[in-house]
Design a protein around this motif. Structure first.
Motif, short mmCIF file in Angstrom:
data_model
loop_
_atom_site.label_atom_id
_atom_site.label_comp_id
_atom_site.label_asym_id
_atom_site.label_seq_id
_atom_site.Cartn_x
_atom_site.Cartn_y
_atom_site.Cartn_z
N UNK A 118 -0.95 -23.64 -9.74
CA UNK A 118 -1.13 -24.91 -9.04
C UNK A 118 0.17 -25.38 -8.38
N UNK A 119 1.29 -25.02 -8.95
CA UNK A 119 2.59 -25.44 -8.42
C UNK A 119 3.13 -24.46 -7.37
N UNK A 120 2.35 -23.43 -7.03
CA UNK A 120 2.77 -22.50 -5.97
C UNK A 120 3.60 -21.33 -6.44
N UNK A 121 3.55 -21.04 -7.74
CA UNK A 121 4.35 -19.94 -8.28
C UNK A 121 3.49 -18.76 -8.74
N UNK A 122 2.36 -18.56 -8.10
CA UNK A 122 1.47 -17.45 -8.48
C UNK A 122 2.19 -16.10 -8.37
N UNK A 123 3.15 -15.99 -7.47
CA UNK A 123 3.87 -14.73 -7.30
C UNK A 123 4.59 -14.31 -8.58
N UNK A 124 4.91 -15.26 -9.43
CA UNK A 124 5.57 -14.93 -10.70
C UNK A 124 4.59 -14.30 -11.68
N UNK A 125 3.31 -14.54 -11.47
CA UNK A 125 2.26 -13.98 -12.31
C UNK A 125 1.74 -12.67 -11.71
N UNK A 126 1.57 -12.65 -10.42
CA UNK A 126 0.97 -11.52 -9.71
C UNK A 126 2.03 -10.47 -9.36
N UNK A 127 2.74 -10.00 -10.36
CA UNK A 127 3.83 -9.05 -10.12
C UNK A 127 3.32 -7.70 -9.65
N UNK A 128 2.08 -7.40 -9.92
CA UNK A 128 1.49 -6.13 -9.49
C UNK A 128 1.58 -5.96 -7.99
N UNK A 129 1.48 -7.03 -7.25
CA UNK A 129 1.55 -6.92 -5.79
C UNK A 129 2.89 -6.35 -5.34
N UNK A 130 3.97 -6.88 -5.89
CA UNK A 130 5.31 -6.43 -5.52
C UNK A 130 5.54 -4.99 -5.98
N UNK A 131 5.15 -4.70 -7.21
CA UNK A 131 5.33 -3.33 -7.73
C UNK A 131 4.54 -2.32 -6.91
N UNK A 132 3.29 -2.64 -6.64
CA UNK A 132 2.45 -1.71 -5.87
C UNK A 132 3.01 -1.46 -4.48
N UNK A 133 3.52 -2.50 -3.83
CA UNK A 133 4.10 -2.34 -2.49
C UNK A 133 5.24 -1.33 -2.50
N UNK A 134 6.15 -1.49 -3.46
CA UNK A 134 7.31 -0.60 -3.49
C UNK A 134 6.98 0.79 -4.03
N UNK A 135 6.08 0.88 -4.97
CA UNK A 135 5.66 2.21 -5.44
C UNK A 135 5.02 2.97 -4.28
N UNK A 136 4.16 2.33 -3.52
CA UNK A 136 3.53 2.98 -2.37
C UNK A 136 4.58 3.38 -1.34
N UNK A 137 5.56 2.52 -1.11
CA UNK A 137 6.65 2.81 -0.17
C UNK A 137 7.42 4.06 -0.62
N UNK A 138 7.74 4.12 -1.90
CA UNK A 138 8.48 5.27 -2.43
C UNK A 138 7.63 6.54 -2.35
N UNK A 139 6.39 6.45 -2.76
CA UNK A 139 5.51 7.62 -2.71
C UNK A 139 5.36 8.15 -1.29
N UNK A 140 5.28 7.26 -0.33
CA UNK A 140 5.15 7.68 1.08
C UNK A 140 6.42 8.39 1.54
N UNK A 141 7.58 7.89 1.12
CA UNK A 141 8.84 8.51 1.52
C UNK A 141 9.04 9.88 0.87
N UNK A 142 8.45 10.08 -0.29
CA UNK A 142 8.62 11.34 -1.00
C UNK A 142 7.58 12.39 -0.63
N UNK A 143 6.53 11.97 0.06
CA UNK A 143 5.48 12.95 0.39
C UNK A 143 5.74 13.62 1.72
#
Length: 143
Positions: A118-143
């Motif tokens: 409610x206070x606008x800090x959902x990003x602190x809970x939804x950490x999967x979004x940030x992790x998935x973005x960077x994991x996908x970025x790394x996997x793309x660079x390594x493939x």
């Protein structure tokens, strides 16, 4: 199932995906460029930093402090000191930070999670979004 429960489950899945990726990385992979001056190792340091930052903020929030706003200069600051980081430790640190943050989030009450949203800090809970973005970025660079 509540949104919070889905996000906590998504965090756990993203942490597992991160752990699996890190287990496959060697020294050569850690130095691979992701563009923009970032390497795989730095992306992992970046993930570790932000998960630790959110963990510290959430622990303070759980004790009754206000959740702190983020500083827009943080990523640029991290980039400036990137040469000081141990690339070999980056992956393990990213995984440990994700696991610790997941545990902290699991320990919060549903009303605390809702308050953060409610206070606008959902990003602190939804950490999967940030992790998935960077994991996908790394996997793309390594493939």
């Amino acid at each position: 199932m509540s949104t919070q429960d889905r996000d906590l489950q998504s965090n756990a899945r993203a942490t597992t995906r991160l752990r699996d990726l890190v287990s496959r990385l060697d020294e050569s992979a850690m130095s691979r460029s992701l563009g923009g001056g970032w390497t795989v190792a730095f992306a992992l340091v970046h993930l570790a930093f932000w998960d630790v930052r959110q963990d510290v903020a959430l622990q303070r929030f759980a004790r009754g402090d206000e959740f702190p706003a983020e500083d827009a200069t943080t990523n640029a600051t991290l980039e400036a000191i990137a040469p000081l980081f141990d690339a070999g430790a980056a992956g393990d640190m990213a995984v440990r930070a994700a696991e610790q943050l997941d545990a902290t989030l699991e320990a919060l009450a549903a009303d605390q999670l809702e308050s953060l949203r409610q206070e606008g800090f959902a990003y602190a809970i939804e950490r999967w979004r940030h992790r998935e973005d960077h994991v996908a970025q790394i996997e793309a660079a390594l493939s």
